[in-house]
Design a protein around this motif. Structure first.
Motif, PDB file in Angstrom:
ATOM      1  N   HIS A 262      51.249   9.715  26.785  1.00 36.95           N
ATOM      2  CA  HIS A 262      52.351   8.661  26.543  1.00 36.95           C
ATOM      3  C   HIS A 262      51.615   7.463  25.839  1.00 36.95           C
ATOM      4  O   HIS A 262      50.400   7.243  25.489  1.00 36.95           O
ATOM      5  CB  HIS A 262      52.468   8.056  27.929  1.00 36.95           C
ATOM      6  CG  HIS A 262      53.111   9.157  28.795  1.00 36.95           C
ATOM      7  ND1 HIS A 262      54.380   9.504  28.892  1.00 36.95           N
ATOM      8  CD2 HIS A 262      52.479  10.083  29.658  1.00 36.95           C
ATOM      9  CE1 HIS A 262      54.583  10.501  29.454  1.00 36.95           C
ATOM     10  NE2 HIS A 262      53.387  10.896  30.157  1.00 36.95           N
TER      11      HIS A 262
ATOM     12  N   GLU B 147      46.861   9.121  29.209  1.00 34.73           N
ATOM     13  CA  GLU B 147      47.440  10.335  29.899  1.00 34.73           C
ATOM     14  C   GLU B 147      47.788  10.146  31.150  1.00 34.73           C
ATOM     15  O   GLU B 147      47.123   9.584  31.846  1.00 34.73           O
ATOM     16  CB  GLU B 147      46.304  11.400  29.536  1.00 34.73           C
ATOM     17  CG  GLU B 147      46.852  12.742  29.910  1.00 34.73           C
ATOM     18  CD  GLU B 147      45.735  13.959  29.591  1.00 34.73           C
ATOM     19  OE1 GLU B 147      45.844  14.978  30.113  1.00 34.73           O
ATOM     20  OE2 GLU B 147      45.025  13.740  28.683  1.00 34.73           O
ATOM     21  N   LEU B 148      49.005  10.499  31.562  1.00 34.19           N
ATOM     22  CA  LEU B 148      49.461  10.488  33.094  1.00 34.19           C
ATOM     23  C   LEU B 148      49.285  11.926  33.771  1.00 34.19           C
ATOM     24  O   LEU B 148      49.568  12.979  33.307  1.00 34.19           O
ATOM     25  CB  LEU B 148      50.751   9.898  32.758  1.00 34.19           C
ATOM     26  CG  LEU B 148      50.966   8.556  32.428  1.00 34.19           C
ATOM     27  CD1 LEU B 148      52.654   8.307  32.610  1.00 34.19           C
ATOM     28  CD2 LEU B 148      50.331   7.321  33.204  1.00 34.19           C
ATOM     29  N   THR B 149      48.884  11.687  34.888  1.00 35.35           N
ATOM     30  CA  THR B 149      48.842  13.146  35.608  1.00 35.35           C
ATOM     31  C   THR B 149      50.074  12.799  36.710  1.00 35.35           C
ATOM     32  O   THR B 149      50.116  11.674  37.312  1.00 35.35           O
ATOM     33  CB  THR B 149      47.555  13.308  36.360  1.00 35.35           C
ATOM     34  OG1 THR B 149      47.030  12.103  37.334  1.00 35.35           O
ATOM     35  CG2 THR B 149      46.576  13.693  35.233  1.00 35.35           C
ATOM     36  N   PRO B 150      50.665  13.790  37.214  1.00 34.90           N
ATOM     37  CA  PRO B 150      51.616  13.430  38.334  1.00 34.90           C
ATOM     38  C   PRO B 150      51.127  13.375  39.589  1.00 34.90           C
ATOM     39  O   PRO B 150      49.828  13.763  39.926  1.00 34.90           O
ATOM     40  CB  PRO B 150      52.382  14.817  38.499  1.00 34.90           C
ATOM     41  CG  PRO B 150      51.977  15.840  37.354  1.00 34.90           C
ATOM     42  CD  PRO B 150      50.728  15.152  36.783  1.00 34.90           C
ATOM     43  N   ARG B 151      51.706  12.383  40.383  1.00 33.67           N
ATOM     44  CA  ARG B 151      51.106  12.005  41.703  1.00 33.67           C
ATOM     45  C   ARG B 151      51.655  12.924  42.710  1.00 33.67           C
ATOM     46  O   ARG B 151      52.886  13.427  42.495  1.00 33.67           O
ATOM     47  CB  ARG B 151      51.579  10.638  42.310  1.00 33.67           C
ATOM     48  CG  ARG B 151      50.983   9.677  41.446  1.00 33.67           C
ATOM     49  CD  ARG B 151      51.471   8.193  42.095  1.00 33.67           C
ATOM     50  NE  ARG B 151      51.468   8.176  43.272  1.00 33.67           N
ATOM     51  CZ  ARG B 151      51.770   6.929  44.087  1.00 33.67           C
ATOM     52  NH1 ARG B 151      52.204   6.178  43.312  1.00 33.67           N
ATOM     53  NH2 ARG B 151      51.875   6.687  45.195  1.00 33.67           N
ATOM     54  N   SER B 152      50.908  13.400  43.653  1.00 37.05           N
ATOM     55  CA  SER B 152      51.164  14.362  44.864  1.00 37.05           C
ATOM     56  C   SER B 152      51.500  13.397  45.962  1.00 37.05           C
ATOM     57  O   SER B 152      51.049  12.651  46.494  1.00 37.05           O
ATOM     58  CB  SER B 152      49.998  15.142  44.917  1.00 37.05           C
ATOM     59  OG  SER B 152      49.193  14.396  45.449  1.00 37.05           O
TER      60      SER B 152
END
Length: 93
Positions: free
Chosen positions: A2, A86-91
């Motif tokens: 992003h 960079e983004l990582t999805p949150r659980s």
């Protein structure tokens, strides 16, 4: 990946200004304790400035500094691209 294309300049500066006011209050409180052990020639004036003046000063300076920084960022990002991250999805638990 992003990229931050631009900042909402006034909103971002306003949020940071509030944080700077909080930081100024915290630093002013610490300095008041320190100066209580090392008296100022005008103790009331010094204490009032530290507890009231510091937060206001920090807020104003923080607002102006970030306002200019966001404006400059938007100019630079329009020409060479914004900050990439960079983004990582949150659980969700």
């Amino acid at each position: 990946m992003h990229e931050i294309k631009s900042f909402k300049i006034f909103q971002t500066a306003r949020v940071i200004a509030v944080l700077y006011v909080i930081f100024g209050f915290l630093e002013g409180t610490i300095l008041s304790v320190v100066f209580a052990h090392h008296p100022h020639p005008h103790p009331l004036l010094g204490t009032l400035f530290i507890l009231i003046g510091f937060p206001i000063l920090f807020g104003v300076v923080g607002f102006i500094a970030l306002l200019i920084s966001c404006w400059l960022y938007n100019i630079v990002a329009a020409r060479i691209g914004g900050i990439a991250f960079e983004l990582t999805p949150r659980s969700e638990n």
